[in-house]
Design a protein around this motif. Sequence first.
Motif, PDB file in Angstrom:
ATOM      1  N   GLU A 120       4.065   2.125  18.019  1.00 16.05           N
ATOM      2  CA  GLU A 120       4.667   1.777  19.310  1.00 16.05           C
ATOM      3  C   GLU A 120       5.493   0.503  19.193  1.00 16.05           C
ATOM      4  OE1 GLU A 120       1.496   1.369  22.104  1.00 16.05           O
ATOM      5  OE2 GLU A 120       0.933   3.495  22.008  1.00 16.05           O
ATOM      6  N   LYS A 121       5.006  -0.456  18.395  1.00 16.36           N
ATOM      7  CA  LYS A 121       5.654  -1.762  18.300  1.00 16.36           C
ATOM      8  C   LYS A 121       6.778  -1.791  17.263  1.00 16.36           C
ATOM      9  CE  LYS A 121       1.429  -4.174  19.572  1.00 16.36           C
ATOM     10  NZ  LYS A 121       0.356  -5.024  19.087  1.00 16.36           N
ATOM     11  N   MET A 122       6.594  -1.105  16.120  1.00  7.07           N
ATOM     12  CA  MET A 122       7.585  -1.193  15.040  1.00  7.07           C
ATOM     13  C   MET A 122       8.131   0.172  14.667  1.00  7.07           C
ATOM     14  SD  MET A 122       5.044  -2.211  11.926  1.00  7.07           S
ATOM     15  CE  MET A 122       4.006  -3.393  12.746  1.00  7.07           C
ATOM     16  N   HIS A 123       9.077   0.168  13.748  1.00  2.35           N
ATOM     17  CA  HIS A 123       9.781   1.380  13.348  1.00  2.35           C
ATOM     18  C   HIS A 123       8.843   2.324  12.594  1.00  2.35           C
ATOM     19  CE1 HIS A 123      12.943   3.906  11.591  1.00  2.35           C
ATOM     20  NE2 HIS A 123      13.624   3.544  12.668  1.00  2.35           N
ATOM     21  N   LYS A 124       9.108   3.634  12.736  1.00  2.00           N
ATOM     22  CA  LYS A 124       8.267   4.678  12.137  1.00  2.00           C
ATOM     23  C   LYS A 124       8.219   4.558  10.612  1.00  2.00           C
ATOM     24  CE  LYS A 124       7.617   9.675  12.272  1.00  2.00           C
ATOM     25  NZ  LYS A 124       8.171  10.955  12.680  1.00  2.00           N
ATOM     26  N   LYS A 125       9.396   4.298   9.999  1.00  4.64           N
ATOM     27  CA  LYS A 125       9.448   4.218   8.531  1.00  4.64           C
ATOM     28  C   LYS A 125       8.635   3.046   8.015  1.00  4.64           C
ATOM     29  CE  LYS A 125      13.260   6.949   7.329  1.00  4.64           C
ATOM     30  NZ  LYS A 125      13.898   7.418   6.156  1.00  4.64           N
ATOM     31  N   ARG A 126       8.660   1.930   8.734  1.00  5.92           N
ATOM     32  CA  ARG A 126       7.894   0.767   8.304  1.00  5.92           C
ATOM     33  C   ARG A 126       6.392   1.053   8.367  1.00  5.92           C
ATOM     34  NH1 ARG A 126       7.939  -5.382  10.692  1.00  5.92           N
ATOM     35  NH2 ARG A 126       6.736  -6.254   8.986  1.00  5.92           N
ATOM     36  N   VAL A 127       5.962   1.766   9.395  1.00 11.08           N
ATOM     37  CA  VAL A 127       4.551   2.155   9.517  1.00 11.08           C
ATOM     38  C   VAL A 127       4.144   3.034   8.347  1.00 11.08           C
ATOM     39  CG1 VAL A 127       2.891   3.418  10.940  1.00 11.08           C
ATOM     40  CG2 VAL A 127       4.563   1.946  12.035  1.00 11.08           C
ATOM     41  N   GLU A 128       5.017   3.974   7.979  1.00  7.72           N
ATOM     42  CA  GLU A 128       4.737   4.847   6.835  1.00  7.72           C
ATOM     43  C   GLU A 128       4.581   4.034   5.555  1.00  7.72           C
ATOM     44  OE1 GLU A 128       4.088   8.143   6.862  1.00  7.72           O
ATOM     45  OE2 GLU A 128       4.231   8.013   9.054  1.00  7.72           O
ATOM     46  N   ARG A 129       5.467   3.049   5.358  1.00  9.88           N
ATOM     47  CA  ARG A 129       5.371   2.188   4.169  1.00  9.88           C
ATOM     48  C   ARG A 129       4.047   1.429   4.157  1.00  9.88           C
ATOM     49  NH1 ARG A 129      10.698   0.655   5.184  1.00  9.88           N
ATOM     50  NH2 ARG A 129      10.028  -1.401   5.891  1.00  9.88           N
ATOM     51  N   LEU A 130       3.667   0.896   5.301  1.00  9.36           N
ATOM     52  CA  LEU A 130       2.396   0.164   5.391  1.00  9.36           C
ATOM     53  C   LEU A 130       1.204   1.075   5.079  1.00  9.36           C
ATOM     54  CD1 LEU A 130       2.942  -2.053   8.555  1.00  9.36           C
ATOM     55  CD2 LEU A 130       2.541  -2.862   6.240  1.00  9.36           C
ATOM     56  N   LYS A 131       1.284   2.308   5.568  1.00  7.26           N
ATOM     57  CA  LYS A 131       0.215   3.293   5.285  1.00  7.26           C
ATOM     58  C   LYS A 131       0.058   3.485   3.787  1.00  7.26           C
ATOM     59  CE  LYS A 131      -0.051   6.585   9.109  1.00  7.26           C
ATOM     60  NZ  LYS A 131       0.174   7.970   9.492  1.00  7.26           N
ATOM     61  N   ARG A 132       1.197   3.722   3.124  1.00  9.02           N
ATOM     62  CA  ARG A 132       1.154   3.964   1.667  1.00  9.02           C
ATOM     63  C   ARG A 132       0.607   2.744   0.933  1.00  9.02           C
ATOM     64  NH1 ARG A 132       6.166   6.560   2.665  1.00  9.02           N
ATOM     65  NH2 ARG A 132       7.329   4.780   1.861  1.00  9.02           N
ATOM     66  N   LYS A 133       1.052   1.563   1.369  1.00  5.53           N
ATOM     67  CA  LYS A 133       0.612   0.317   0.733  1.00  5.53           C
ATOM     68  C   LYS A 133      -0.907   0.131   0.904  1.00  5.53           C
ATOM     69  CE  LYS A 133       1.812  -4.570   0.617  1.00  5.53           C
ATOM     70  NZ  LYS A 133       2.553  -5.632   1.280  1.00  5.53           N
ATOM     71  N   GLU A 134      -1.403   0.363   2.129  1.00  8.67           N
ATOM     72  CA  GLU A 134      -2.838   0.223   2.382  1.00  8.67           C
ATOM     73  C   GLU A 134      -3.644   1.239   1.589  1.00  8.67           C
ATOM     74  OE1 GLU A 134      -3.691   0.238   6.550  1.00  8.67           O
ATOM     75  OE2 GLU A 134      -2.531  -1.586   6.897  1.00  8.67           O
ATOM     76  N   LYS A 135      -3.089   2.440   1.442  1.00  7.61           N
ATOM     77  CA  LYS A 135      -3.774   3.482   0.672  1.00  7.61           C
ATOM     78  C   LYS A 135      -3.916   3.055  -0.782  1.00  7.61           C
ATOM     79  CE  LYS A 135      -3.893   8.432   1.108  1.00  7.61           C
ATOM     80  NZ  LYS A 135      -3.152   9.632   1.430  1.00  7.61           N
ATOM     81  N   ARG A 136      -2.836   2.473  -1.348  1.00  6.54           N
ATOM     82  CA  ARG A 136      -2.885   1.992  -2.744  1.00  6.54           C
ATOM     83  C   ARG A 136      -3.928   0.896  -2.882  1.00  6.54           C
ATOM     84  NH1 ARG A 136       2.845   2.488  -2.596  1.00  6.54           N
ATOM     85  NH2 ARG A 136       3.068   0.275  -2.117  1.00  6.54           N
ATOM     86  N   ASN A 137      -3.936  -0.036  -1.916  1.00  8.34           N
ATOM     87  CA  ASN A 137      -4.912  -1.141  -1.977  1.00  8.34           C
ATOM     88  C   ASN A 137      -6.344  -0.637  -1.881  1.00  8.34           C
ATOM     89  OD1 ASN A 137      -2.930  -3.041  -2.245  1.00  8.34           O
ATOM     90  ND2 ASN A 137      -2.844  -3.559  -0.076  1.00  8.34           N
ATOM     91  N   LYS A 138      -6.570   0.382  -1.038  1.00 10.71           N
ATOM     92  CA  LYS A 138      -7.902   0.973  -0.911  1.00 10.71           C
ATOM     93  C   LYS A 138      -8.352   1.561  -2.245  1.00 10.71           C
ATOM     94  CE  LYS A 138      -8.409   2.336   3.905  1.00 10.71           C
ATOM     95  NZ  LYS A 138      -8.373   3.453   4.820  1.00 10.71           N
ATOM     96  N   LEU A 139      -7.425   2.289  -2.903  1.00 13.96           N
ATOM     97  CA  LEU A 139      -7.773   2.902  -4.184  1.00 13.96           C
ATOM     98  C   LEU A 139      -8.051   1.853  -5.250  1.00 13.96           C
ATOM     99  CD1 LEU A 139      -5.228   5.874  -4.243  1.00 13.96           C
ATOM    100  CD2 LEU A 139      -7.691   6.019  -3.953  1.00 13.96           C
ATOM    101  N   LEU A 140      -7.296   0.745  -5.223  1.00 12.39           N
ATOM    102  CA  LEU A 140      -7.523  -0.307  -6.199  1.00 12.39           C
ATOM    103  C   LEU A 140      -8.831  -1.047  -5.957  1.00 12.39           C
ATOM    104  CD1 LEU A 140      -3.945  -1.869  -6.476  1.00 12.39           C
ATOM    105  CD2 LEU A 140      -5.165  -0.631  -8.251  1.00 12.39           C
ATOM    106  N   ASN A 141      -9.165  -1.278  -4.702  1.00  8.16           N
ATOM    107  CA  ASN A 141     -10.368  -2.054  -4.363  1.00  8.16           C
ATOM    108  C   ASN A 141     -11.663  -1.263  -4.522  1.00  8.16           C
ATOM    109  OD1 ASN A 141      -8.887  -4.306  -3.793  1.00  8.16           O
ATOM    110  ND2 ASN A 141      -8.678  -3.836  -1.612  1.00  8.16           N
ATOM    111  N   SER A 142     -11.590   0.037  -4.353  1.00 11.24           N
ATOM    112  CA  SER A 142     -12.835   0.808  -4.427  1.00 11.24           C
ATOM    113  C   SER A 142     -13.142   1.293  -5.814  1.00 11.24           C
ATOM    114  CB  SER A 142     -12.760   2.011  -3.507  1.00 11.24           C
ATOM    115  OG  SER A 142     -11.700   2.859  -3.877  1.00 11.24           O
TER     116      SER A 142
END
Length: 115
Positions: free
Chosen positions: A93-115
């Motif tokens: 709602e607050k930011m652009h759709k593409k930026r949200v998608e990038r953040l999703k991918r980034k968080e997913k990578r961090n989750k895989l690295l941390n676990s």
Amino acid sequence: MSTAISEPEKKQELQGMRKNGKQWHPPKKAFRPGSGLTSYEQRTKLRAATAATKAREKEMKEEKEAERQQRVQAIKEKRAAKEEKERYEKMAEKMHKKRVERLKRKEKRNKLLNS
């Protein structure tokens, strides 16, 4: 007409009258403290049977608890996914759709690295 006396009646006649006068009570047997004892083999068999029963009960309880834990875990995962989805919707709602998608991918990578 033959007078046939049955076995229990014959036995009572032989015993005679009870000393305390309570003839209506059944006659008592002699006290034998060793009569209820069982042999060692019987005791070991009984112990083995009870041990097997307890082991089976424990196994069944563990299976039931594992199923319950699985259901609880599934519910927790479902809730976490729902919360994450809601969070991303709020971000969209607050930011652009593409930026949200990038953040999703980034968080997913961090989750895989941390676990």
